[in-house]
Design an enzyme around this catalytic site. Structure first.
Site, PDB file in Angstrom:
ATOM      1  N   ASP A   1     -68.036 -87.806 -71.072  1.00 54.68           N
ATOM      2  CA  ASP A   1     -67.862 -88.685 -70.125  1.00 54.68           C
ATOM      3  C   ASP A   1     -69.091 -89.745 -69.809  1.00 54.68           C
ATOM      4  O   ASP A   1     -68.901 -91.017 -69.586  1.00 54.68           O
ATOM      5  CB  ASP A   1     -67.546 -87.946 -68.696  1.00 54.68           C
ATOM      6  CG  ASP A   1     -66.493 -87.371 -68.381  1.00 54.68           C
ATOM      7  OD1 ASP A   1     -65.485 -87.393 -69.474  1.00 54.68           O
ATOM      8  OD2 ASP A   1     -66.463 -86.450 -67.364  1.00 54.68           O
TER       9      ASP A   1
ATOM     10  N   ARG B   1     -72.292-101.927 -68.882  1.00 56.94           N
ATOM     11  CA  ARG B   1     -72.365-103.370 -69.152  1.00 56.94           C
ATOM     12  C   ARG B   1     -71.093-104.189 -69.607  1.00 56.94           C
ATOM     13  O   ARG B   1     -71.019-105.052 -69.920  1.00 56.94           O
ATOM     14  CB  ARG B   1     -73.205-103.499 -70.739  1.00 56.94           C
ATOM     15  CG  ARG B   1     -74.949-103.510 -70.395  1.00 56.94           C
ATOM     16  CD  ARG B   1     -75.395-104.455 -69.424  1.00 56.94           C
ATOM     17  NE  ARG B   1     -76.835-104.457 -69.179  1.00 56.94           N
ATOM     18  CZ  ARG B   1     -77.777-104.795 -69.932  1.00 56.94           C
ATOM     19  NH1 ARG B   1     -77.516-105.561 -71.003  1.00 56.94           N
ATOM     20  NH2 ARG B   1     -78.943-104.659 -69.381  1.00 56.94           N
TER      21      ARG B   1
ATOM     22  N   ARG C   1     -61.118 -89.960 -64.252  1.00 54.81           N
ATOM     23  CA  ARG C   1     -61.053 -89.830 -62.929  1.00 54.81           C
ATOM     24  C   ARG C   1     -60.219 -90.651 -62.242  1.00 54.81           C
ATOM     25  O   ARG C   1     -59.957 -91.649 -63.066  1.00 54.81           O
ATOM     26  CB  ARG C   1     -62.454 -90.192 -62.256  1.00 54.81           C
ATOM     27  CG  ARG C   1     -63.577 -89.107 -62.813  1.00 54.81           C
ATOM     28  CD  ARG C   1     -65.001 -89.149 -61.814  1.00 54.81           C
ATOM     29  NE  ARG C   1     -64.903 -89.368 -60.703  1.00 54.81           N
ATOM     30  CZ  ARG C   1     -65.315 -88.126 -59.869  1.00 54.81           C
ATOM     31  NH1 ARG C   1     -65.955 -86.985 -60.526  1.00 54.81           N
ATOM     32  NH2 ARG C   1     -65.475 -88.010 -58.608  1.00 54.81           N
TER      33      ARG C   1
ATOM     34  N   ARG D   1     -64.182 -94.351 -63.479  1.00 56.22           N
ATOM     35  CA  ARG D   1     -65.631 -94.905 -63.503  1.00 56.22           C
ATOM     36  C   ARG D   1     -66.343 -94.565 -64.742  1.00 56.22           C
ATOM     37  O   ARG D   1     -67.174 -95.369 -65.004  1.00 56.22           O
ATOM     38  CB  ARG D   1     -66.374 -94.228 -62.215  1.00 56.22           C
ATOM     39  CG  ARG D   1     -66.462 -92.772 -62.556  1.00 56.22           C
ATOM     40  CD  ARG D   1     -67.562 -92.053 -61.622  1.00 56.22           C
ATOM     41  NE  ARG D   1     -67.059 -92.067 -60.098  1.00 56.22           N
ATOM     42  CZ  ARG D   1     -67.437 -91.005 -59.405  1.00 56.22           C
ATOM     43  NH1 ARG D   1     -68.489 -90.490 -59.475  1.00 56.22           N
ATOM     44  NH2 ARG D   1     -66.659 -91.151 -58.278  1.00 56.22           N
ATOM     45  N   HIS D   2     -65.754 -93.750 -65.547  1.00 57.56           N
ATOM     46  CA  HIS D   2     -66.065 -93.622 -66.855  1.00 57.56           C
ATOM     47  C   HIS D   2     -65.181 -93.708 -67.858  1.00 57.56           C
ATOM     48  O   HIS D   2     -64.808 -94.422 -68.475  1.00 57.56           O
ATOM     49  CB  HIS D   2     -67.286 -92.346 -67.092  1.00 57.56           C
ATOM     50  CG  HIS D   2     -66.900 -91.164 -66.235  1.00 57.56           C
ATOM     51  ND1 HIS D   2     -65.554 -90.287 -66.540  1.00 57.56           N
ATOM     52  CD2 HIS D   2     -67.749 -90.498 -65.283  1.00 57.56           C
ATOM     53  CE1 HIS D   2     -65.829 -89.319 -65.619  1.00 57.56           C
ATOM     54  NE2 HIS D   2     -66.951 -89.205 -65.010  1.00 57.56           N
TER      55      HIS D   2
ATOM     56  N   THR E   1     -70.711 -86.606 -58.762  1.00 58.93           N
ATOM     57  CA  THR E   1     -69.861 -85.631 -59.800  1.00 58.93           C
ATOM     58  C   THR E   1     -69.203 -84.649 -59.043  1.00 58.93           C
ATOM     59  O   THR E   1     -69.109 -84.843 -57.948  1.00 58.93           O
ATOM     60  CB  THR E   1     -71.072 -85.152 -60.654  1.00 58.93           C
ATOM     61  OG1 THR E   1     -70.408 -84.158 -61.722  1.00 58.93           O
ATOM     62  CG2 THR E   1     -72.137 -84.182 -59.826  1.00 58.93           C
ATOM     63  N   THR E   2     -68.555 -83.643 -59.922  1.00 61.14           N
ATOM     64  CA  THR E   2     -67.690 -82.892 -59.109  1.00 61.14           C
ATOM     65  C   THR E   2     -68.371 -81.885 -58.622  1.00 61.14           C
ATOM     66  O   THR E   2     -69.077 -80.969 -58.980  1.00 61.14           O
ATOM     67  CB  THR E   2     -66.931 -82.028 -60.184  1.00 61.14           C
ATOM     68  OG1 THR E   2     -66.196 -83.217 -61.388  1.00 61.14           O
ATOM     69  CG2 THR E   2     -65.548 -81.356 -59.577  1.00 61.14           C
TER      70      THR E   2
ATOM     71  N   GLY F   1     -74.265 -78.370 -64.546  1.00 61.83           N
ATOM     72  CA  GLY F   1     -75.473 -78.416 -64.653  1.00 61.83           C
ATOM     73  C   GLY F   1     -76.046 -77.588 -65.638  1.00 61.83           C
ATOM     74  O   GLY F   1     -77.348 -77.274 -65.544  1.00 61.83           O
TER      75      GLY F   1
ATOM     76  N   GLY G   1     -71.762 -81.586 -70.181  1.00 60.92           N
ATOM     77  CA  GLY G   1     -72.058 -82.928 -70.324  1.00 60.92           C
ATOM     78  C   GLY G   1     -73.192 -83.480 -70.166  1.00 60.92           C
ATOM     79  O   GLY G   1     -73.927 -84.110 -71.126  1.00 60.92           O
ATOM     80  N   HIS G   2     -73.608 -83.812 -68.959  1.00 65.85           N
ATOM     81  CA  HIS G   2     -74.520 -84.584 -68.543  1.00 65.85           C
ATOM     82  C   HIS G   2     -75.966 -84.277 -69.127  1.00 65.85           C
ATOM     83  O   HIS G   2     -76.717 -85.259 -69.828  1.00 65.85           O
ATOM     84  CB  HIS G   2     -74.777 -84.661 -66.984  1.00 65.85           C
ATOM     85  CG  HIS G   2     -75.898 -85.472 -66.587  1.00 65.85           C
ATOM     86  ND1 HIS G   2     -77.168 -85.081 -66.378  1.00 65.85           N
ATOM     87  CD2 HIS G   2     -75.832 -86.770 -65.944  1.00 65.85           C
ATOM     88  CE1 HIS G   2     -77.847 -86.062 -65.924  1.00 65.85           C
ATOM     89  NE2 HIS G   2     -76.991 -87.155 -65.912  1.00 65.85           N
TER      90      HIS G   2
END
Ligand code: PXP
Length: 249
Positions: free
Chosen positions: A12, A21, A48, A52-53, A103-104, A194, A215-216
């Protein structure tokens, strides 16, 4: 101990950077190709409601082009259900979604939302999409998943990831107990949220877990060491925790 713990890579935030951008770089599809090369076991994307992503076109491209199983994270809405039924990803993980959240945050109240979720789980099951419910590691939520007929639950590791001191052991135990309860009832437990190189080990060592979705941290770390190295390092942390059982299934 179950052998290979699958790593689903959530891409994501490649789209988050692209959208900052408004152009088409970096392209999430390129990230998918790197996940394939790096030995990732699946692609996870969250379409989502506010886009948003990940966008609809990203989902189309990923589903059509990747050889890896796709896990679509989605809110429990009619719009998302229709999209999932149209695309038929390998798996659909139903998550709670609030527009104002970053985030969730927290798991789905599978128990409280039974009436809304039941037809959705049934329709996805009928369509051959492997349904997962993203829930807190709480016995009440596992019971609800059993009643709903979900084949998979994904245990929210966010509280564990943020815990310190004695709370850390408590959170880990909640996740381990929930994974064991799910597995005893024929539900495949996954986990995510996380997770980092530093905290993934104790989670990866929970024997019943079959998949982690991360992910993050992976995308953030990719800025410094590259996406392929980031995924390979996570894989190594997971394998070390599992006693290097990869490939021995
Ligand atoms: N699993 C689910 C269901 C999620 O919603 C997310 C976040 O999108 C993740 C896993 C991955 O969490 P993180 O980005 O913190 O690794």
């Amino acid at each position: 101990m179950s052998s290979h713990l699958r790593l689903g890579v959530n891409i994501d935030h490649v789209a988050t950077i692209r959208n900052a951008r408004g152009g088409d770089h970096p392209d999430p599809w390129r990230a998918v190709q790197i996940v394939e090369q790096a030995g990732g076991d699946g692609i996870t994307i969250h379409l989502r409601e506010d886009r948003r992503h990940i966008r609809d076109a990203d989902l189309d491209a990923v589903i059509q082009r990747t050889r890896l199983p796709v896990n679509l994270e989605m809110a429990a809405t009619e719009e998302m259900l229709a999209i999932a039924l149209r695309h038929r990803p390998h798996a659909a993980c139903i998550v709670p979604e609030r527009r104002e959240e970053r985030t969730t945050e927290g798991g789905l109240d599978a128990a409280g939302l039974h009436n809304q979720l039941a037809p959705m789980v049934a329709r996805l099951n009928e369509a051959g999409v492997r349904v997962s419910l993203f829930i807190e590691p709480d016995p009440r939520q596992i019971e609800a998943a059993i009643w709903l007929g979900a084949p998979v639950v994904e245990l929210h590791t966010g509280k564990y990831a943020h815990a310190t001191g004695p709370a850390l052991a408590d959170e880990l135990k909640r996740i381990a107990d929930a994974a064991a309860l799910a597995a005893r009832n024929g539900i495949e437990p996954h986990a995510g949220h996380g997770l980092t190189f530093d905290n993934v080990g104790p989670i990866a060592a929970i024997p019943q877990l079959a998949e982690l979705n991360i992910g993050h941290f992976l995308i953030g770390e990719a800025i410094f060491i590259g996406l392929e190295a980031s995924i390979r390092e996570m894989r190594a942390c997971m394998d070390a925790a599992r006693g290097s059982m990869r490939g021995k299934a």
